[in-house]
Design a protein around this motif. Structure first.
Motif, PDB file in Angstrom:
ATOM      1  N   GLU A   1       0.878  -1.072   0.167  1.00 40.63           N
ATOM      2  CA  GLU A   1      -0.077   0.106  -0.075  1.00 40.63           C
ATOM      3  C   GLU A   1       0.957   1.134  -0.021  1.00 40.63           C
ATOM      4  OE1 GLU A   1      -3.263   2.059   2.870  1.00 40.63           O
ATOM      5  OE2 GLU A   1      -2.500   0.084   3.550  1.00 40.63           O
ATOM      6  N   GLN A   2       0.756   2.194  -0.893  1.00 42.52           N
ATOM      7  CA  GLN A   2       1.305   3.425  -1.019  1.00 42.52           C
ATOM      8  C   GLN A   2       0.408   4.464  -1.593  1.00 42.52           C
ATOM      9  OE1 GLN A   2       4.443   1.111  -3.409  1.00 42.52           O
ATOM     10  NE2 GLN A   2       5.916   2.555  -2.226  1.00 42.52           N
ATOM     11  N   GLY A   3      -0.154   5.099  -0.846  1.00 43.54           N
ATOM     12  CA  GLY A   3      -1.382   5.948  -1.444  1.00 43.54           C
ATOM     13  C   GLY A   3      -2.576   5.482  -1.157  1.00 43.54           C
TER      14      GLY A   3
ATOM     15  N   GLY B   1      -5.195  -6.753  -3.690  1.00 39.80           N
ATOM     16  CA  GLY B   1      -4.117  -7.598  -3.442  1.00 39.80           C
ATOM     17  C   GLY B   1      -3.932  -7.776  -1.800  1.00 39.80           C
ATOM     18  N   PRO B   2      -3.056  -8.627  -1.620  1.00 34.63           N
ATOM     19  CA  PRO B   2      -2.829  -8.991  -0.097  1.00 34.63           C
ATOM     20  C   PRO B   2      -2.020  -7.826   0.903  1.00 34.63           C
ATOM     21  CG  PRO B   2      -1.452 -10.267  -1.276  1.00 34.63           C
ATOM     22  CD  PRO B   2      -2.288  -9.365  -2.379  1.00 34.63           C
ATOM     23  N   VAL B   3      -2.419  -6.640   0.739  1.00 32.02           N
ATOM     24  CA  VAL B   3      -1.736  -5.594   1.485  1.00 32.02           C
ATOM     25  C   VAL B   3      -2.183  -6.025   2.986  1.00 32.02           C
ATOM     26  CG1 VAL B   3      -1.605  -3.962  -0.045  1.00 32.02           C
ATOM     27  CG2 VAL B   3      -3.576  -4.119   1.258  1.00 32.02           C
ATOM     28  N   SER B   4      -1.167  -5.600   3.924  1.00 31.76           N
ATOM     29  CA  SER B   4      -1.383  -6.017   5.007  1.00 31.76           C
ATOM     30  C   SER B   4      -2.740  -5.991   5.844  1.00 31.76           C
ATOM     31  CB  SER B   4      -0.070  -5.413   6.092  1.00 31.76           C
ATOM     32  OG  SER B   4      -0.570  -3.926   6.119  1.00 31.76           O
ATOM     33  N   LYS B   5      -3.264  -4.627   5.555  1.00 30.63           N
ATOM     34  CA  LYS B   5      -4.904  -4.320   6.091  1.00 30.63           C
ATOM     35  C   LYS B   5      -5.786  -5.399   5.620  1.00 30.63           C
ATOM     36  CE  LYS B   5      -5.908  -0.593   2.909  1.00 30.63           C
ATOM     37  NZ  LYS B   5      -6.040   0.854   2.589  1.00 30.63           N
ATOM     38  N   MET B   6      -5.479  -5.974   4.433  1.00 28.98           N
ATOM     39  CA  MET B   6      -6.518  -7.068   3.751  1.00 28.98           C
ATOM     40  C   MET B   6      -6.133  -8.398   4.545  1.00 28.98           C
ATOM     41  SD  MET B   6      -8.871  -5.380   2.356  1.00 28.98           S
ATOM     42  CE  MET B   6      -8.713  -3.746   3.274  1.00 28.98           C
ATOM     43  N   MET B   7      -5.072  -8.590   5.226  1.00 28.24           N
ATOM     44  CA  MET B   7      -5.083  -9.887   5.774  1.00 28.24           C
ATOM     45  C   MET B   7      -5.863 -10.918   6.052  1.00 28.24           C
ATOM     46  SD  MET B   7      -1.473 -10.823   5.551  1.00 28.24           S
ATOM     47  CE  MET B   7      -0.905 -11.653   7.026  1.00 28.24           C
TER      48      MET B   7
ATOM     49  N   VAL C   1       0.945 -18.990   2.762  1.00 26.19           N
ATOM     50  CA  VAL C   1       1.766 -17.677   3.264  1.00 26.19           C
ATOM     51  C   VAL C   1       1.449 -16.483   2.363  1.00 26.19           C
ATOM     52  CG1 VAL C   1       4.277 -16.889   3.730  1.00 26.19           C
ATOM     53  CG2 VAL C   1       3.743 -19.326   3.564  1.00 26.19           C
ATOM     54  N   VAL C   2       1.066 -15.329   2.909  1.00 29.43           N
ATOM     55  CA  VAL C   2       0.876 -14.000   2.344  1.00 29.43           C
ATOM     56  C   VAL C   2       2.245 -13.096   2.354  1.00 29.43           C
ATOM     57  CG1 VAL C   2      -0.391 -12.027   2.246  1.00 29.43           C
ATOM     58  CG2 VAL C   2      -1.465 -14.161   2.901  1.00 29.43           C
ATOM     59  N   CYS C   3       2.866 -12.667   1.511  1.00 30.23           N
ATOM     60  CA  CYS C   3       4.173 -12.430   1.402  1.00 30.23           C
ATOM     61  C   CYS C   3       4.182 -10.980   0.799  1.00 30.23           C
ATOM     62  CB  CYS C   3       5.038 -12.996   0.221  1.00 30.23           C
ATOM     63  SG  CYS C   3       5.027 -14.793   0.649  1.00 30.23           S
ATOM     64  N   PRO C   4       4.913  -9.960   1.636  1.00 33.78           N
ATOM     65  CA  PRO C   4       5.028  -8.600   1.302  1.00 33.78           C
ATOM     66  C   PRO C   4       6.508  -8.544   0.300  1.00 33.78           C
ATOM     67  CG  PRO C   4       6.348  -8.777   3.226  1.00 33.78           C
ATOM     68  CD  PRO C   4       5.886 -10.283   2.879  1.00 33.78           C
ATOM     69  N   ASP C   5       6.243  -7.775  -0.913  1.00 29.86           N
ATOM     70  CA  ASP C   5       7.426  -7.162  -1.603  1.00 29.86           C
ATOM     71  C   ASP C   5       7.815  -5.855  -1.163  1.00 29.86           C
ATOM     72  OD1 ASP C   5       7.183  -9.484  -3.109  1.00 29.86           O
ATOM     73  OD2 ASP C   5       6.082  -8.559  -4.749  1.00 29.86           O
ATOM     74  N   ILE C   6       8.831  -5.908  -0.501  1.00 31.26           N
ATOM     75  CA  ILE C   6       9.341  -4.532   0.268  1.00 31.26           C
ATOM     76  C   ILE C   6      10.463  -3.738  -0.428  1.00 31.26           C
ATOM     77  CG2 ILE C   6      10.057  -3.741   2.628  1.00 31.26           C
ATOM     78  CD1 ILE C   6       9.257  -6.563   3.739  1.00 31.26           C
ATOM     79  N   TYR C   7      10.223  -2.437  -0.892  1.00 32.03           N
ATOM     80  CA  TYR C   7      11.049  -1.773  -1.368  1.00 32.03           C
ATOM     81  C   TYR C   7      11.090  -0.198  -0.649  1.00 32.03           C
ATOM     82  CZ  TYR C   7      11.213  -5.029  -5.294  1.00 32.03           C
ATOM     83  OH  TYR C   7      11.348  -6.226  -6.265  1.00 32.03           O
ATOM     84  N   VAL C   8      10.260  -0.323   0.210  1.00 33.75           N
ATOM     85  CA  VAL C   8      10.063   0.854   0.994  1.00 33.75           C
ATOM     86  C   VAL C   8      11.221   1.218   2.177  1.00 33.75           C
ATOM     87  CG1 VAL C   8       7.562   1.032   0.481  1.00 33.75           C
ATOM     88  CG2 VAL C   8       8.222  -0.327   2.532  1.00 33.75           C
ATOM     89  N   ARG C   9      11.334   2.443   2.766  1.00 33.20           N
ATOM     90  CA  ARG C   9      11.980   2.726   3.665  1.00 33.20           C
ATOM     91  C   ARG C   9      11.794   1.933   5.121  1.00 33.20           C
ATOM     92  NH1 ARG C   9      15.346   7.172   2.957  1.00 33.20           N
ATOM     93  NH2 ARG C   9      15.326   7.369   5.375  1.00 33.20           N
ATOM     94  N   ASN C  10      10.338   1.807   5.247  1.00 31.51           N
ATOM     95  CA  ASN C  10       9.877   1.451   6.851  1.00 31.51           C
ATOM     96  C   ASN C  10       9.985  -0.387   6.699  1.00 31.51           C
ATOM     97  OD1 ASN C  10       7.739   1.784   4.847  1.00 31.51           O
ATOM     98  ND2 ASN C  10       6.370   1.459   6.334  1.00 31.51           N
TER      99      ASN C  10
END
Length: 519
Positions: free
Chosen positions: A266-268, A277-283, A295-304
């Motif tokens: 989620e960005q914006g 998509g399986p953003v964390s708030k939709m887990m 397994v629900v996985c994040p693709d992480i390119y963000v600073r946090n």
């Protein structure tokens, strides 16, 4: 961790660029880079268009070639099914799917429009298949089931393939939900009762935004009545997840190995990332609507990075990172996810380019802050290989400690969490100037017993202390640099004097420490 032939397997992986797995020839330098980085697994797309170029005619020569070459290289695979979705689009669907707009309906971002322009992506043309089209789901499911049946036939004994990812960053760009006539009719109907009840029963694990909406909404009724301001995104997520679960169920029926789904984060507002998509708030939506996904996985390119890991690491969802950046935080983040989150695996995307300077296009695509030297500097290849090699050697010991406080880690990205506390001792990793000059510090500690530890660290100064008020003083009885070889500790250097007065881990180092507490 994954289990391979009843033995724990920590996935130290890299995901190849999308097109490199399209031919065996293009893969030749990819295998070489994987070996250079000491990876044990490579993540590779398997695309619907190449698997089923004509409807009902499946070709597995490429899949077999990838599997057999991975075996020859001594590597495992994670296969990524690029079916109906790849990054929210249908670019990898076969031509016979793309050209039949009646049978395989496109998602309508606006009523009556099969294609739209995403202004937020510099006027990019966008189109994807509808998650509501049953004919698309049936065709996608048949192809995926054929792939899984073939994997069972050629690989069940070897387990070269660790897991399969179902679709890639699914969802809808440009709007919070589809706006076809069918979508509008479904949105006006009541929320399925079992789903509404499940969501109200699981508010304790939800993020604040969704929890607030569910608690303020009605127990039953329309999507807007039950989910209020989040109704459109929950609706889209429910139907995308149901679509994916249908594909996953067809595959599991043929070959029951771990299946995953991955998220473009989620960005914006909804639609600026693939909604549904399986953003964390939709887990919770995915846990209900896609039970065949393991397994629900994040693709992480963000600073946090650490915040995202917190969101996806749950008792019902082990942390598995199939995509992340290759910048200079990659190595420390690998160590941290293993030591702190007890992750199943970690995989930088486009690992073939690791060590190469980033271009403007990479910076744009992956949201890199070019003002931050750590985020615009590539990971050192030799250091990353050392991390992989060392964690691979430690895997049997790590596996025994997974799920316990015997295995902990800290990272410079979280300076407020610098202390690892065990039964009798604490280890403090100092990572801030002037103590150290590096800004990519990490430290992992594994308790082998009450007074003995393995410590993997870099960019930190280590201090040991006691947690027992009756025995506040600590001596180092043994301090050795070394490695594990075939399960046995090999000493490279015994430390004492100046080197133990300040345990300064300037470069990646593995230590064995034996401590003594006294009054």
């Amino acid at each position: 961790m994954f289990q391979v032939h009843s033995r724990p397997f920590l996935m130290l992986a890299g995901e190849a660029h999308n097109s490199n797995s399209s031919t065996l020839r293009a893969m030749e330098p990819v295998w070489a880079k994987a070996k250079q980085l000491c990876l044990n697994t490579v993540l590779l797309p398997v695309t619907w268009e190449l698997l089923e170029p004509q409807e009902g005619a499946f070709t597995f020569e490429l899949v077999d070639g990838l599997i057999f070459e991975a075996r020859r290289q001594g590597l495992r695979l994670g296969l990524l099914w690029f079916g109906a979705w790849k990054n929210g689009q249908c670019t990898y669907a076969p031509a016979w799917v793309k050209t039949d707009l009646t049978r395989f309906r496109r998602a309508e971002v606006k009523r009556g429009e099969n294609k739209s322009i995403l202004e937020s992506f510099h006027g990019m043309e966008y189109s994807t298949l509808s998650c509501l089209c049953q004919e698309t789901q049936r065709a996608d499911s048949r192809a995926f089931a054929a792939l899984m049946a073939h994997l069972k036939a050629v690989d069940e004994g070897e387990r070269t393939v660790l897991y399969v990812q179902v679709e890639n960053e699914p969802g809808l760009m440009g709007a919070a939900r589809e706006h076809s006539q069918e979508a509008d009719q479904l949105f006006a109907q009541d929320v399925p009762a079992a789903f509404a009840r499940y969501m109200r029963d699981h508010t304790g694990t939800m993020g604040e935004e969704l929890r607030t909406a569910v608690e303020a909404g009605q127990a039953s009724g329309s999507w807007e009545a039950v989910f209020g301001p989040m109704a459109e995104e929950v609706f889209q997520s429910y139907y995308v997840a149901k679509y994916i679960d249908g594909v996953a169920a067809a595959g599991k029926a043929e070959y029951d190995i771990p299946l995953a789904v991955n998220a473009w984060l989620e960005q914006g507002p909804p639609g600026s990332y693939p909604t549904g998509g399986p953003v964390s708030k939709m887990m919770e939506v995915y846990k209900f609507a896609a039970p065949h996904i393991d397994v629900v996985c994040p693709d992480i390119y963000v600073r946090n990075f650490c915040e995202v890991c917190n969101q996806y690491s749950r008792p019902d969802n082990p942390l598995l990172i199939p995509e992340t950046a290759t910048h200079s935080h990659a190595g420390p983040r690998l160590v941290y996810t293993v030591g702190h989150y007890h992750a199943w695996g970690f995989s930088p995307f486009g690992f073939e380019d690791m060590g190469q300077p980033f271009g403007a296009s990479e910076g744009f695509l992956f949201g890199m802050d070019t003002s931050d030297p750590l985020l615009s500097t590539p990971q050192n290849v030799e250091e990353y290989a050392w991390y992989n090699r060392t964690l691979g050697q430690l895997t049997p010991l790590l596996a025994e400690a997974y799920g316990t406080q015997r295995l902990q880690a800290v990272i410079s990205e979280r300076p407020e969490e610098s202390v690892m506390r065990f039964e009798q001792f604490e280890l403090r990793a100092l990572m801030e100037p002037p103590m150290v000059t590096r800004q990519d510090g990490v430290c992992l500690a594994l308790a082998l017993g009450e007074d003995e530890f393995l410590v993997l660290g870099c960019g930190c100064m280590l201090r040991v202390g006691s947690t027992d008020p009756a025995k506040p003083h600590v001596d180092l009885l043994d301090a050795e640099e070394g490695e594990l070889a075939d399960g046995r500790w090999q000493v490279h250097r015994r430390l004492n004097g100046d080197e133990t007065a300040t345990l300064n881990l300037r470069t990646p180092t593995l230590l064995r420490l034996k401590l003594f507490a006294y009054c």
